[in-house]
Scaffold this motif. Structure first.
Motif, PDB file in Angstrom:
ATOM      1  N   ASN A  38       0.808  -1.213   0.000  1.00 45.76           N
ATOM      2  CA  ASN A  38       0.000   0.000   0.000  1.00 45.76           C
ATOM      3  C   ASN A  38       0.844   1.268   0.000  1.00 45.76           C
ATOM      4  O   ASN A  38       0.432   2.287  -0.564  1.00 45.76           O
ATOM      5  N   SER A  55      -0.001   1.655   7.849  1.00 45.80           N
ATOM      6  CA  SER A  55      -0.685   0.960   6.756  1.00 45.80           C
ATOM      7  C   SER A  55      -1.062  -0.462   7.162  1.00 45.80           C
ATOM      8  O   SER A  55      -2.153  -0.949   6.835  1.00 45.80           O
ATOM      9  N   PHE A  59      -5.066  -2.400   7.583  1.00 48.71           N
ATOM     10  CA  PHE A  59      -5.568  -3.682   7.082  1.00 48.71           C
ATOM     11  C   PHE A  59      -5.868  -4.664   8.220  1.00 48.71           C
ATOM     12  O   PHE A  59      -6.823  -5.451   8.137  1.00 48.71           O
ATOM     13  N   ILE A  91     -14.870  -0.728   8.485  1.00 45.72           N
ATOM     14  CA  ILE A  91     -14.144  -0.400   7.258  1.00 45.72           C
ATOM     15  C   ILE A  91     -13.974   1.106   7.129  1.00 45.72           C
ATOM     16  O   ILE A  91     -12.878   1.617   6.813  1.00 45.72           O
ATOM     17  N   SER A  94     -11.480   2.406   9.637  1.00 44.91           N
ATOM     18  CA  SER A  94     -10.118   2.009   9.267  1.00 44.91           C
ATOM     19  C   SER A  94      -9.554   2.913   8.181  1.00 44.91           C
ATOM     20  O   SER A  94      -8.385   3.333   8.236  1.00 44.91           O
ATOM     21  N   VAL A  95     -10.387   3.231   7.192  1.00 41.61           N
ATOM     22  CA  VAL A  95      -9.931   4.120   6.120  1.00 41.61           C
ATOM     23  C   VAL A  95      -9.659   5.516   6.663  1.00 41.61           C
ATOM     24  O   VAL A  95      -8.640   6.148   6.327  1.00 41.61           O
ATOM     25  N   SER A 130     -10.592   3.425  -1.728  1.00 36.54           N
ATOM     26  CA  SER A 130      -9.934   2.798  -0.576  1.00 36.54           C
ATOM     27  C   SER A 130     -10.918   1.952   0.213  1.00 36.54           C
ATOM     28  O   SER A 130     -10.574   0.848   0.678  1.00 36.54           O
ATOM     29  N   LEU A 134     -10.558  -2.145   0.684  1.00 36.44           N
ATOM     30  CA  LEU A 134     -10.467  -2.703   2.020  1.00 36.44           C
ATOM     31  C   LEU A 134     -11.629  -3.649   2.311  1.00 36.44           C
ATOM     32  O   LEU A 134     -11.456  -4.678   2.972  1.00 36.44           O
TER      33      LEU A 134
END
Length: 352
Positions: A38, A55, A59, A91, A94-95, A130, A134
């Motif tokens: 990434n 990074s 994930f 998700i 996380s982004v 993104s 993910l």
């Protein structure tokens, strides 16, 4: 079908406890690889380590939360709406966390402008891109974990069914064995009182029967010829005890290598003997064993007395016999009963 079976066996290997550590290591390696991929080429040497850690966490967070919290807490309990809502929230967070860490780092240590692979500057489209990437990665890892859990659950169910089947089958076989033994001892007791010579003969036969009963019958399978010899001894014993009784055993085909569960045919033969006690006329039991085309055909035919025998309580019963056949052969057998005016016939077809 073969490919499906190979996949299932592969899944069984992954589900084994010996491979749990390997599975964790492979998942960790995948997350580290994704974290490296990434940010590869986007940061200079001074900021690469910080960016790599950030990074990797981006994930790791949705993957581990989905596998070890969302799946057992919601998906396994069929709470799909809660699962998907929380999955999307994780998700999204996380982004956002990834952007919160990586964007400032890129401002200080970036090797070029923070942009998409096609060269466009960071925008709403890159943000949605993104999220989509993910989601696909986390969903893929979750799907693999669901497959592993399905294999483990299926194996536990199979082991439970096998244990239950073996227990029930042993109970049914034990129900048959004492019943047969009781009849033999009763016959021997009668002959001991009437004739010493005949009593000696019957005790010799009884010795052979009991030897088979307590030795060979404990095995999972025996040779068909051994089981037939057991039936012959039993019928010979009955012939010694009764004046007007004859039997016949006919075999056809290659029986040498055929194996069957022990004491499979004795319930039919025992019932055939028990239900035709005609002391005035000739009574008979005829047995036929035929092996052809990977099938075993068994036929038991016995005469019926003019006056039907009084049925006694406590017999084995056709229900238990069918139950044992169901446990042993499933759909691979056919049992037909023909109750005629003068004869009673049992036809059993087994797929070997």
């Amino acid at each position: 079908m073969k490919d499906t079976w190979n996949i299932y066996n592969w899944g069984k290997s992954l589900a084994d406890n010996r491979f749990r550590l390997l599975g964790h290591l492979l998942l960790l390696f995948l997350i580290l690889f994704l974290g490296f991929q990434n940010i590869n080429g986007n940061f200079n040497r001074d900021g690469f380590l910080y960016a790599f850690v950030a990074s990797t966490l981006v994930f790791a967070l949705p993957i581990y939360l989905s596998i070890y919290w969302l799946v057992p807490r919601f998906l396994n309990r069929h709470q799909l709406i809660h699962y998907w809502i929380l999955f999307f929230v994780i998700i999204l967070l996380s982004v956002l966390l990834g952007l919160a860490f990586l964007y400032p780092l890129h401002q200080h240590y970036g090797s070029h402008e923070f942009c998409l692979q096609d060269g466009r500057s960071f925008s709403f489209l890159s943000f949605m891109h993104s999220i989509l990437i993910l989601m696909l990665i986390a969903s893929g890892c979750t799907s693999f974990e669901l497959f592993r859990r399905w294999i483990v659950s299926g194996r536990k169910i199979m082991e439970l069914e096998k244990a239950t089947k073996q227990t029930e089958l042993q109970q049914l076989k034990n129900q048959i064995n004492p019943h047969f033994l009781f009849n033999m001892l009763n016959n021997a007791n009668i002959l001991v009182k009437e004739d010493a010579v005949e009593a000696s003969q019957i005790l010799e036969k009884l010795d052979d029967l009991l030897r088979y009963q307590f030795n060979d019958s404990a095995r999972k399978e025996v040779f068909l010829k051994a089981d037939i010899q057991f039936l012959v001894d039993y019928l010979e014993l009955e012939k010694v005890r009764r004046d007007h009784f004859e039997y016949q055993v006919t075999t056809e085909g290659e029986l040498d290598e055929v194996c069957v569960p022990p004491l499979l045919f004795i319930p039919f033969v025992e019932n055939a003997v028990k239900h035709n006690p005609d002391s005035n006329n000739l009574s008979y039991v005829h047995l036929y064993f035929t092996v052809r085309d990977n099938e075993l055909l068994f036929r038991c035919e016995n005469s019926k007395p003019p006056v039907p025998a009084v049925k006694k309580e406590g017999g084995i019963g056709l229900v238990n016999i069918r139950r044992r056949l169901d446990l042993l052969y499933g759909p691979k057998y056919v049992l037909q009963i023909e109750d005629k005016e003068t004869t009673y016939n049992v036809n059993l077809h087994l797929n070997l």
